[in-house]
Design a protein around this motif. Structure first.
Motif, PDB file in Angstrom:
ATOM      1  N   GLN A  56      -3.068  13.882   1.995  1.00 48.65           N
ATOM      2  CA  GLN A  56      -2.050  14.373   2.909  1.00 48.65           C
ATOM      3  C   GLN A  56      -1.258  15.460   2.205  1.00 48.65           C
ATOM      4  OE1 GLN A  56      -1.677  13.231   6.019  1.00 48.65           O
ATOM      5  NE2 GLN A  56      -3.281  11.704   5.778  1.00 48.65           N
ATOM      6  N   ASP A  57      -0.484  16.220   2.988  1.00 46.19           N
ATOM      7  CA  ASP A  57       0.462  17.138   2.387  1.00 46.19           C
ATOM      8  C   ASP A  57       1.570  16.335   1.739  1.00 46.19           C
ATOM      9  OD1 ASP A  57       0.273  19.659   4.967  1.00 46.19           O
ATOM     10  OD2 ASP A  57      -0.923  19.356   3.172  1.00 46.19           O
ATOM     11  N   ASN A  58       2.026  16.749   0.545  1.00 48.66           N
ATOM     12  CA  ASN A  58       3.076  16.044  -0.170  1.00 48.66           C
ATOM     13  C   ASN A  58       4.160  17.022  -0.554  1.00 48.66           C
ATOM     14  OD1 ASN A  58       1.674  13.321  -0.815  1.00 48.66           O
ATOM     15  ND2 ASN A  58       0.181  14.907  -1.167  1.00 48.66           N
ATOM     16  N   PHE A  59       5.380  16.546  -0.515  1.00 45.17           N
ATOM     17  CA  PHE A  59       6.500  17.423  -0.779  1.00 45.17           C
ATOM     18  C   PHE A  59       7.364  16.873  -1.892  1.00 45.17           C
ATOM     19  CE2 PHE A  59       5.159  17.742   3.519  1.00 45.17           C
ATOM     20  CZ  PHE A  59       5.148  19.093   3.763  1.00 45.17           C
ATOM     21  N   GLN A  60       7.912  17.760  -2.701  1.00 47.14           N
ATOM     22  CA  GLN A  60       8.888  17.372  -3.699  1.00 47.14           C
ATOM     23  C   GLN A  60      10.225  17.887  -3.233  1.00 47.14           C
ATOM     24  OE1 GLN A  60       8.145  18.820  -7.512  1.00 47.14           O
ATOM     25  NE2 GLN A  60      10.168  18.436  -8.233  1.00 47.14           N
ATOM     26  N   PHE A  61      11.154  17.035  -3.118  1.00 47.67           N
ATOM     27  CA  PHE A  61      12.448  17.411  -2.602  1.00 47.67           C
ATOM     28  C   PHE A  61      13.508  17.237  -3.663  1.00 47.67           C
ATOM     29  CE2 PHE A  61       9.716  15.578   0.383  1.00 47.67           C
ATOM     30  CZ  PHE A  61       9.765  16.397   1.484  1.00 47.67           C
ATOM     31  N   ILE A  62      13.587  18.295  -3.517  1.00 48.17           N
ATOM     32  CA  ILE A  62      14.750  18.144  -4.333  1.00 48.17           C
ATOM     33  C   ILE A  62      15.778  17.170  -3.631  1.00 48.17           C
ATOM     34  CG2 ILE A  62      14.340  20.426  -5.087  1.00 48.17           C
ATOM     35  CD1 ILE A  62      16.643  21.277  -3.438  1.00 48.17           C
TER      36      ILE A  62
ATOM     37  N   THR B  25      17.811  27.219 -10.078  1.00 54.98           N
ATOM     38  CA  THR B  25      18.674  28.051 -10.906  1.00 54.98           C
ATOM     39  C   THR B  25      20.116  27.960 -10.409  1.00 54.98           C
ATOM     40  OG1 THR B  25      18.191  29.980  -9.503  1.00 54.98           O
ATOM     41  CG2 THR B  25      16.832  29.670 -11.468  1.00 54.98           C
ATOM     42  N   HIS B  26      20.363  26.995  -9.521  1.00 50.74           N
ATOM     43  CA  HIS B  26      21.694  26.830  -8.939  1.00 50.74           C
ATOM     44  C   HIS B  26      22.186  25.387  -9.084  1.00 50.74           C
ATOM     45  CE1 HIS B  26      20.173  30.523  -6.989  1.00 50.74           C
ATOM     46  NE2 HIS B  26      21.441  30.888  -7.012  1.00 50.74           N
ATOM     47  N   ASN B  27      21.838  24.780 -10.215  1.00 52.60           N
ATOM     48  CA  ASN B  27      22.397  23.472 -10.595  1.00 52.60           C
ATOM     49  C   ASN B  27      21.978  22.320  -9.685  1.00 52.60           C
ATOM     50  OD1 ASN B  27      23.818  24.587 -12.795  1.00 52.60           O
ATOM     51  ND2 ASN B  27      25.450  25.243 -11.410  1.00 52.60           N
ATOM     52  N   LEU B  28      20.751  22.372  -9.160  1.00 53.17           N
ATOM     53  CA  LEU B  28      20.231  21.288  -8.345  1.00 53.17           C
ATOM     54  C   LEU B  28      19.088  20.589  -9.068  1.00 53.17           C
ATOM     55  CD1 LEU B  28      20.197  22.962  -4.827  1.00 53.17           C
ATOM     56  CD2 LEU B  28      22.005  21.624  -5.899  1.00 53.17           C
ATOM     57  N   LEU B  29      18.608  19.503  -8.466  1.00 46.36           N
ATOM     58  CA  LEU B  29      17.487  18.755  -9.015  1.00 46.36           C
ATOM     59  C   LEU B  29      16.229  19.082  -8.234  1.00 46.36           C
ATOM     60  CD1 LEU B  29      19.146  15.225  -9.214  1.00 46.36           C
ATOM     61  CD2 LEU B  29      19.351  17.129 -10.811  1.00 46.36           C
ATOM     62  N   THR B  30      15.104  19.077  -8.910  1.00 44.83           N
ATOM     63  CA  THR B  30      13.809  19.172  -8.246  1.00 44.83           C
ATOM     64  C   THR B  30      13.102  17.845  -8.457  1.00 44.83           C
ATOM     65  OG1 THR B  30      13.720  21.515  -8.787  1.00 44.83           O
ATOM     66  CG2 THR B  30      11.679  20.481  -8.057  1.00 44.83           C
ATOM     67  N   THR B  31      12.637  17.256  -7.372  1.00 35.84           N
ATOM     68  CA  THR B  31      12.031  15.931  -7.487  1.00 35.84           C
ATOM     69  C   THR B  31      10.912  15.786  -6.472  1.00 35.84           C
ATOM     70  OG1 THR B  31      12.577  13.581  -7.650  1.00 35.84           O
ATOM     71  CG2 THR B  31      13.621  14.805  -5.881  1.00 35.84           C
ATOM     72  N   VAL B  32      10.078  14.782  -6.636  1.00 34.59           N
ATOM     73  CA  VAL B  32       8.925  14.598  -5.758  1.00 34.59           C
ATOM     74  C   VAL B  32       9.326  13.787  -4.529  1.00 34.59           C
ATOM     75  CG1 VAL B  32       6.625  13.598  -5.543  1.00 34.59           C
ATOM     76  CG2 VAL B  32       7.320  14.693  -7.686  1.00 34.59           C
ATOM     77  N   ALA B  33       9.012  14.298  -3.367  1.00 33.38           N
ATOM     78  CA  ALA B  33       9.283  13.554  -2.141  1.00 33.38           C
ATOM     79  C   ALA B  33       8.236  12.481  -1.943  1.00 33.38           C
ATOM     80  CB  ALA B  33       9.300  14.478  -0.935  1.00 33.38           C
TER      81      ALA B  33
ATOM     82  N   THR C  91       0.796  -1.231   0.000  1.00 36.65           N
ATOM     83  CA  THR C  91       0.000   0.000   0.000  1.00 36.65           C
ATOM     84  C   THR C  91       0.827   1.279   0.000  1.00 36.65           C
ATOM     85  OG1 THR C  91      -0.195  -0.066   2.417  1.00 36.65           O
ATOM     86  CG2 THR C  91      -1.946  -1.126   1.139  1.00 36.65           C
ATOM     87  N   GLY C  92       2.153   1.155  -0.036  1.00 38.45           N
ATOM     88  CA  GLY C  92       2.990   2.346  -0.060  1.00 38.45           C
ATOM     89  C   GLY C  92       4.224   2.136  -0.897  1.00 38.45           C
ATOM     90  N   CYS C  93       4.691   3.203  -1.556  1.00 35.88           N
ATOM     91  CA  CYS C  93       5.882   3.121  -2.399  1.00 35.88           C
ATOM     92  C   CYS C  93       6.560   4.482  -2.443  1.00 35.88           C
ATOM     93  CB  CYS C  93       5.497   2.664  -3.808  1.00 35.88           C
ATOM     94  SG  CYS C  93       6.887   2.568  -4.948  1.00 35.88           S
ATOM     95  N   LEU C  94       7.860   4.497  -2.143  1.00 34.01           N
ATOM     96  CA  LEU C  94       8.648   5.730  -2.181  1.00 34.01           C
ATOM     97  C   LEU C  94      10.072   5.408  -2.612  1.00 34.01           C
ATOM     98  CD1 LEU C  94       7.625   7.300   1.260  1.00 34.01           C
ATOM     99  CD2 LEU C  94       7.086   8.287  -0.973  1.00 34.01           C
ATOM    100  N   GLY C  95      10.664   6.255  -3.466  1.00 31.11           N
ATOM    101  CA  GLY C  95      12.092   6.152  -3.723  1.00 31.11           C
ATOM    102  C   GLY C  95      12.854   6.330  -2.428  1.00 31.11           C
ATOM    103  N   ASP C  96      14.014   5.683  -2.319  1.00 31.32           N
ATOM    104  CA  ASP C  96      14.671   5.594  -1.021  1.00 31.32           C
ATOM    105  C   ASP C  96      14.954   6.937  -0.347  1.00 31.32           C
ATOM    106  OD1 ASP C  96      16.653   6.276  -2.809  1.00 31.32           O
ATOM    107  OD2 ASP C  96      17.969   4.617  -2.333  1.00 31.32           O
ATOM    108  N   GLN C  97      15.424   7.918  -1.099  1.00 34.32           N
ATOM    109  CA  GLN C  97      15.749   9.183  -0.450  1.00 34.32           C
ATOM    110  C   GLN C  97      14.497   9.955  -0.034  1.00 34.32           C
ATOM    111  OE1 GLN C  97      18.738   9.496   0.589  1.00 34.32           O
ATOM    112  NE2 GLN C  97      19.130   7.572  -0.480  1.00 34.32           N
ATOM    113  N   SER C  98      13.434   9.832  -0.805  1.00 35.41           N
ATOM    114  CA  SER C  98      12.155  10.412  -0.387  1.00 35.41           C
ATOM    115  C   SER C  98      11.639   9.718   0.867  1.00 35.41           C
ATOM    116  CB  SER C  98      11.128  10.274  -1.518  1.00 35.41           C
ATOM    117  OG  SER C  98      11.489  11.069  -2.620  1.00 35.41           O
TER     118      SER C  98
END
Length: 531
Positions: free
Chosen positions: A348-354, A334-342, A291-298
């Protein structure tokens, strides 16, 4: 050759970034070669349990937790690392599935031997990201080894893509710049270079997935149920998903000349869902729903309860990964980072983390400082925020005075310097000033490393007593889907006791004007080694 072997509601966007490859403590890649493991972790809530599978780069584990986040039982297995050529890194997809199933059974057996009774309500999955698996959707068999996220065989292909018109617009759509990191280059390479993959693409039988999709598919019985899904935290790492809509984007697919009719892409669903991930077909937890799935860093960010803008976590493993919560709207760096979904929790509230980090730490403690040495651990190039693909591991400042302890200390400091570089960029992008850094992973066991990190970034570092936060995050995602916890507020009490805070002891002038300035100089000198 034959095939191998036997509705989003509210989203949150962290700015994510693995540190530049080469920041690791064990002499590996340091950007993301952490030991991402498979671990169905199980949480006791009353008489219910929630499992969590965490699939890692070098091992698979299954852990069982109680309701306050204590590990009750666990099982871990390493699996084969395949290196066909320099810069190539592969996994056997079937061996990964087998290791997961054995870990589930092993952990449950250990748990039951202690007199506990398993009443698993659900299982969550967390996994190494970007690693690419392709298989025949009619047979369910892999067409090639999985190409691991660390693999750099696509370097020339990526450079060609950067010459195409429109490449500069990709990041505004998907949050990622072109590099060897995302899954897209690996898929394109497979289609171009492996005949049976090309045939499957031409015949419309090619299935693509990252490790989460592959595991869910196989653990559900493969073609018997044909459960073919992913979540936004994983899909945001392939360059096919629009970071704003959380759906596949035709402009992105067109840029890469991929026909969605010819390649089977997994459906993108909420990270927490009571039914669409299916259920375990085998093992001692058979019929238990996933019932749940997340990439490891998220998952690690969720496990650290980084639910508020301005919060961040850093995972120190074989690699080092810093995620920074920038809030509920995407912030394209704008500073050479990644934007990704947490994560994307419905309602629920959801966050994208870079060698062993404890041994390196002990050796580093034999000296008072780095003796003038700087180690740029760019074993496969440097990723965010530098993006130098021709950099390689470089040790500078060696003299007749240099001892092994100085090199060890410089190795630990490399991870801390990269963390600072990422944090500085994240703060400029997000507009939020970080007040404290939550940490986990094997390297954070080192008191010296954590104190050094606090000194270099000039803010406190907060280390929990239970550091299996990646699997904890996956279990939280699974539990939220089935009502074990009704909201993220219900999990705020988990794993809060016994935390250690490392306060800065170095002046900001020394940290930035002397130590970090020397690191930046060393980074520039590490360029150009593969040309």
């Amino acid at each position: 050759m034959d095939e191998l072997g036997s509705d989003k509601e509210r989203n949150a966007y962290p700015m994510g970034s693995g540190l530049g490859r080469g920041g690791g403590v064990e002499g590996t890649y340091a950007e993301r070669l952490d030991t991402r493991c498979l671990l169905p972790r199980i949480f006791k809530v009353g008489h219910s349990f929630v499992g969590s599978i965490d699939q890692g780069t070098t091992s698979s584990r299954f852990l069982i937790f109680n309701e306050i986040g204590e590990v009750v039982a666990s099982h871990q297995l390493e699996f084969t690392q395949i290196y066909p050529q320099p810069g190539w890194h592969e996994h056997d997809p079937l061996e990964i599935v087998e290791s997961v199933e054995k870990c589930i059974d092993g952990a449950v057996a250990s748990f039951q031997a202690k007199g506990h009774r398993i009443d698993a309500k659900a299982v969550g999955i967390t996994n190494q990201r970007e690693t690419t698996v392709v298989w025949n959707k009619e047979t369910g068999k892999p067409l090639y080894n999985g190409i691991v996220w660390t693999d750099t065989r696509t370097q020339a292909l990526v450079r060609k893509l950067k010459e195409h018109d429109g490449h500069e617009k990709l990041q505004s759509l998907c949050g990622l710049p072109l590099s060897t990191y995302p899954s897209v280059g690996k898929l394109l390479w497979l289609i171009e270079n492996v005949p049976r993959v090309r045939d499957a693409y031409d015949n419309r039988t090619l299935a693509f997935g990252t490790i989460d999709t592959w595991l869910i598919y196989r653990l559900n019985g493969a073609t018997a149920r044909n459960v073919f899904v992913t979540d936004p935290s994983n899909a945001s790492r392939n360059m096919f998903m629009n970071i704003h809509t959380l759906q596949y984007d035709s402009a992105l697919l067109d840029f890469f000349h991929l026909n969605p009719i010819q390649v089977y892409l997994p459906a993108i669903i909420h990270s927490s869902d009571p039914s669409r991930f299916g259920s375990l077909a085998t093992t001692s937890l058979a019929i238990t729903p996933i019932t749940g799935c997340l990439g490891d860093q998220s998952a690690a960010l969720v496990g650290q309860k980084g639910f508020t803008a301005g919060q961040a976590k850093n995972t120190y493993g074989t690699g080092c990964f810093l995620l920074y919560n920038v809030g509920s709207d995407p912030v394209i760096s704008t500073h050479n980072l990644l934007t990704t979904v947490a994560f994307d929790f419905q309602g629920q509230d959801n966050f994208q983390f870079i060698g062993d980090s404890s041994q390196i730490s002990a050796l580093a403690e034999t000296v008072e400082d780095n003796g003038g040495c700087v180690f740029v651990t760019a074993f496969s190039g440097l990723f965010a925020p530098y993006w130098i693909d021709d950099a390689r591991g470089t040790i500078l400042g060696i003299t007749t005075y240099t001892k092994r302890g100085h090199i060890a200390r410089a190795t630990l400091e490399a991870t801390c310097f990269q963390t600072k570089a990422i944090l500085d960029s994240m703060e400029r992008d997000s507009g939020h000033k970080l007040k404290e850094l939550a940490v986990d992973g094997g390297m954070c066991n080192s008191e010296l490393a954590m104190q050094t990190q606090a000194d270099i970034i000039c803010i406190p570092v907060n280390r929990p007593i239970m550091r299996e936060t990646t699997a904890l995050g996956a279990a939280i995602a699974a539990g939220l889907a089935v009502g074990v916890w009704s909201s993220v507020q219900d999990v705020e009490h988990i794993n809060t006791e016994g935390r250690t805070t490392f306060a800065p002891t170095m002046t900001k002038d020394k940290a930035e004007s002397i130590m970090f300035a020397l690191w930046e100089r060393a980074v520039n000198l590490s360029r150009g080694w593969t040309n």
